[in-house]
Design a protein around this motif. Structure first.
Motif, short mmCIF file in Angstrom:
data_model
loop_
_atom_site.label_atom_id
_atom_site.label_comp_id
_atom_site.label_asym_id
_atom_site.label_seq_id
_atom_site.Cartn_x
_atom_site.Cartn_y
_atom_site.Cartn_z
N TYR A 135 0.58 -1.09 -0.02
CA TYR A 135 0.23 0.08 -0.03
C TYR A 135 0.41 1.66 -0.14
O TYR A 135 0.23 2.49 -0.66
CB TYR A 135 -0.67 0.26 1.17
CG TYR A 135 -0.13 0.22 2.93
CD1 TYR A 135 -0.37 1.38 3.22
CD2 TYR A 135 -0.50 -0.66 4.05
CE1 TYR A 135 0.46 1.31 4.21
CE2 TYR A 135 0.14 -0.66 4.68
CZ TYR A 135 0.27 0.80 5.02
OH TYR A 135 0.71 0.55 6.37
N TRP A 181 -8.96 0.71 -0.96
CA TRP A 181 -8.89 -0.99 -1.09
C TRP A 181 -9.95 -1.96 -0.74
O TRP A 181 -10.75 -0.94 -0.47
CB TRP A 181 -8.19 -0.84 0.06
CG TRP A 181 -6.42 -0.50 0.64
CD1 TRP A 181 -6.05 0.65 1.24
CD2 TRP A 181 -5.71 0.74 -0.53
NE1 TRP A 181 -5.19 1.03 0.79
CE2 TRP A 181 -4.45 1.17 -0.57
CE3 TRP A 181 -5.38 0.30 -2.13
CZ2 TRP A 181 -4.09 1.66 -0.85
CZ3 TRP A 181 -4.68 0.84 -3.14
CH2 TRP A 181 -4.02 1.86 -2.52
N TYR A 236 -5.28 -4.52 -2.19
CA TYR A 236 -4.39 -3.88 -2.59
C TYR A 236 -4.53 -4.09 -4.57
O TYR A 236 -3.85 -2.68 -4.47
CB TYR A 236 -3.03 -3.05 -2.10
CG TYR A 236 -3.14 -3.50 -0.05
CD1 TYR A 236 -3.60 -2.56 0.16
CD2 TYR A 236 -2.11 -4.28 -0.38
CE1 TYR A 236 -4.50 -2.63 1.69
CE2 TYR A 236 -2.48 -4.41 1.29
CZ TYR A 236 -2.82 -3.50 2.41
OH TYR A 236 -3.74 -3.44 3.62
#
Length: 657
Positions: A358, A535, A648
């Protein structure tokens, strides 16, 4: 170096550890006792108290935060002489039965925690009385601590608090458990398990069945399962697909302090010079990332709303994430040259850490600094894994230059100094040589690093009188503050929120913060609105549960590294553990001094991903020897990687699934 001298190296290393632990203890004790620190300690039966506003992830503007606190008590007999000891965070007034008894002005110095004594020779009659305090704090919560030997000032639950002096409720102990307003904004772990449990169970059954049935196919299957080169290729392809899918689709607001990082780049683009720390919120940062990002920024003009511009800046971070896979693999091959299965585990864990997945999708200096940190550690691992091989001064020049580049991307890699020193001593203990040759190598390493990054610290010294500038400095801190605004002992003794309600669990304490931001995006990439976080929330939250095994493996490596099977890799494992320990200690130290909830972020350890990978592999080593246990370990890790990657990877749809 003679054999007699080599015998002193382990002793010196042990002594260094003892001295480091002692220095940490002294520093933290001084921090607690410092009258200017935000570390609050209760006194006897009295506790720090305040008004319960609940937790909010939003920043608060610096201004007059005022709280009313009152206490009703009854005296059975007159009290002829009494004393109150008052500490306020940070100033205010006190009244007894409506009469003013104390006025504390806004402190002109940092030492705001000094106690104020109210002494009275006047007899306080029997009957009912009221203590009223009006407490103010410009840059944090308004809190109070009151003690007295003569008067009942017990703060265990009888105090009342109000924000306006009209509506009253029970005062909240500042050192107790904090309440949240976001507990239901993101899914908790049970909800995520209910939402994705069927998928997770199916993946587990499929992988476990494949692994178990494949064991009967012979050595070829086992070899393919532990083929670290093949695994590296798969992970590189996976990262590439993630980059292609996400690079232009992640919203421009996702990421920590994205706007401030872009302002840094914009300053260079518009002025043709580097900013000073006083020129912007993130202008204190080391400049390498911003120098590399400026040409990409200039390709499409100026402005955060330019999608192509943001995609290019994001690609620089994504490339750093891809580089971590390759560095993790190369580190694994150095540390475990004869253990393919351990190389595979190290590559998998080191290359697919959720914090990398991320963090690498937002513009900022952390991914680049992390890749360079991991690269700077690679020659250090080589030194301890091939200790008897003589190294030229050119080797140490390259090692120092890589370290300098990492520091020039972000000053955090300064924390590598003890680890690099350990690797250097380990090398000297095995190759021998004269003291003059050893000194020449050491000077080459340090001089190379300073040649790359030293000018940045000299520049700070000339401008501000000190080489190291942090985001907490008065000239770089913006006009806001974040929760909680103080620290207490209870934060450092608590853990568990990250397992049940991981998003924003870091507001409970540093251990929840580190866990929730290493194994998932625990601070929601700096966003407080769940709908803006792209996400997959359920898959992301599952990282809290699936991260338990990698965590156990990493912690278990501190024991397994002493197994005879890992003797050849022991030096590297000690180096990795030492670097992780140094970073964690530094994060906790910063956490005690900077009282905002997002201080302890796992992303600070992103550059140690390859080190975490080899530690996880070492922790898994005895488990992989158990016939019916190793398939479960492999399957769990596969499920962990799938959940992290799916969390992600942006897939077209109506919103975060």
């Amino acid at each position: 170096m003679t054999a007699a001298t080599r015998q002193w190296v382990p002793i010196l290393l042990a002594l260094s550890v003892v001295l480091a632990v002692g220095a940490i203890a002294v520093r933290w004790t001084a921090q607690v006792r410092d009258e200017s620190s935000v570390f609050l300690v209760d006194e006897r039966e009295a506790r720090w108290i305040g008004f319960d506003r609940g937790f909010s992830p939003h920043s608060h503007r610096v201004g007059g935060n005022r709280v009313f606190l009152r206490y009703h008590f009854t005296l059975a007999d007159p009290v002829p002489k009494w004393t109150l000891r008052v500490r306020m965070m940070k100033w205010g007034r006190a009244f007894l039965d409506g009469r003013p008894i104390l006025e504390v002005l806004e402190p002109s110095s940092a030492a705001w925690k000094a106690p104020h004594r109210i002494e009275s020779e006047e007899t306080l009659r029997a009957g009912d009385h009221e203590l009223l305090f009006v407490v103010l704090n410009r840059g944090g919560p308004a809190l109070l601590l009151v003690t007295s030997d003569e008067l009942p000032t017990d703060s265990s639950g009888s105090w009342q608090a109000s924000a306006d002096g009209r509506r009253w409720g029970p005062a909240r102990p500042a050192t107790g458990t904090r309440s949240f307003v976001l507990d239901e904004s993101f899914p908790d772990t049970p909800s995520a398990l209910r939402a994705k449990g069927v998928w997770l169970a199916a993946i587990f059954a499929l992988v476990f069945g494949t692994v178990v049935s494949g064991r009967h196919r012979g050595a070829r299957f086992a070899s393919s399962l532990s083929n670290d080169r093949l695994l590296r290729g798969v992970l590189l392809v996976a990262w590439t697909l993630l980059a292609i899918s996400n690079v232009a689709r992640v919203p421009a607001t996702v990421g920590f302090d994205v706007a401030a990082h872009l302002e840094y780049v914009q300053f260079i683009a518009e002025n043709g010079a580097l900013p000073l720390a006083s020129d912007g919120w993130q202008a204190f940062q080391a400049p390498l990332y911003y120098l590399l990002a400026t040409p990409l920024y200039l390709l499409f003009g100026v402005g955060q709303d330019n999608a192509l511009q943001m995609a290019l800046l994001r690609s620089l971070s994504l490339l750093s994430g891809v580089a971590l896979v390759e560095i993790a693999h190369r580190t694994a091959r150095v540390v475990f040259p004869e253990r393919a299965e351990l190389r595979a585990v190290a590559t998998l864990v080191g290359g697919m850490m959720p914090m990398s997945l991320y963090m690498a999708q937002s513009p900022g200096n952390e991914p680049l600094a992390s890749a360079l940190t991991a690269l700077a550690l690679l020659p250090a691992f080589t030194l301890v894994c091939e200790p008897g091989q003589e190294r030229s001064r050119l080797f140490f020049a390259g090692m120092g230059s890589l370290w300098g580049l990492a520091i020039l991307a972000k000053v955090t890699p300064l924390l590598l100094a003890p680890g690099l020193g350990f690797a250097f001593l380990w090398h000297l203990a095995h190759v021998g040589g004269t003291a003059r040759a050893a000194l020449a190598k050491a000077l080459t390493l340090v001089a190379s690093a300073l040649a790359v990054c030293g000018w940045f610290f000299v520049r700070n010294m000339l401008a501000f009188g000190k080489p190291l500038i942090g985001g907490w400095e008065p000239y770089s801190t913006p006009g806001w503050w974040q929760e909680p605004g103080y620290r207490s002992v209870s934060e450092y003794l608590a853990f568990g929120q990250a397992l049940s309600q991981p998003v924003y669990a870091g507001a409970r304490g540093p251990w929840d913060a580190l866990y929730s931001t290493v194994w998932l995006d625990g601070f929601a990439s700096g966003l407080s609105n769940p709908s803006r976080l792209p996400w997959s929330h359920d898959w992301m939250v599952l990282g809290a549960v699936l991260g338990l095994l990698p965590t156990a493996l990493i912690l278990g490596s501190f024991v397994t590294c002493w197994r005879p099977a890992l003797r050849r890799s022991r030096g590297a494992l000690l180096l990795a553990a030492g670097c992780v320990g140094a970073y964690v200690v530094a994060v906790i130290d910063l956490h005690t001094r900077l009282p905002i909830y997002s201080t302890a972020k796992g992303s600070y350890l992103m550059g140690l991903s390859p080190a975490l990978g080899i530690l996880a592999a070492a922790g898994a080593e005895p488990l992989l020897r158990v016939r019916w246990l190793w398939p479960a370990v492999v399957t769990w890790l596969a499920c962990w990687v799938f959940a992290a990657y799916r969390a992600y990877l942006l897939i077209p749809g109506p919103g975060p699934p």
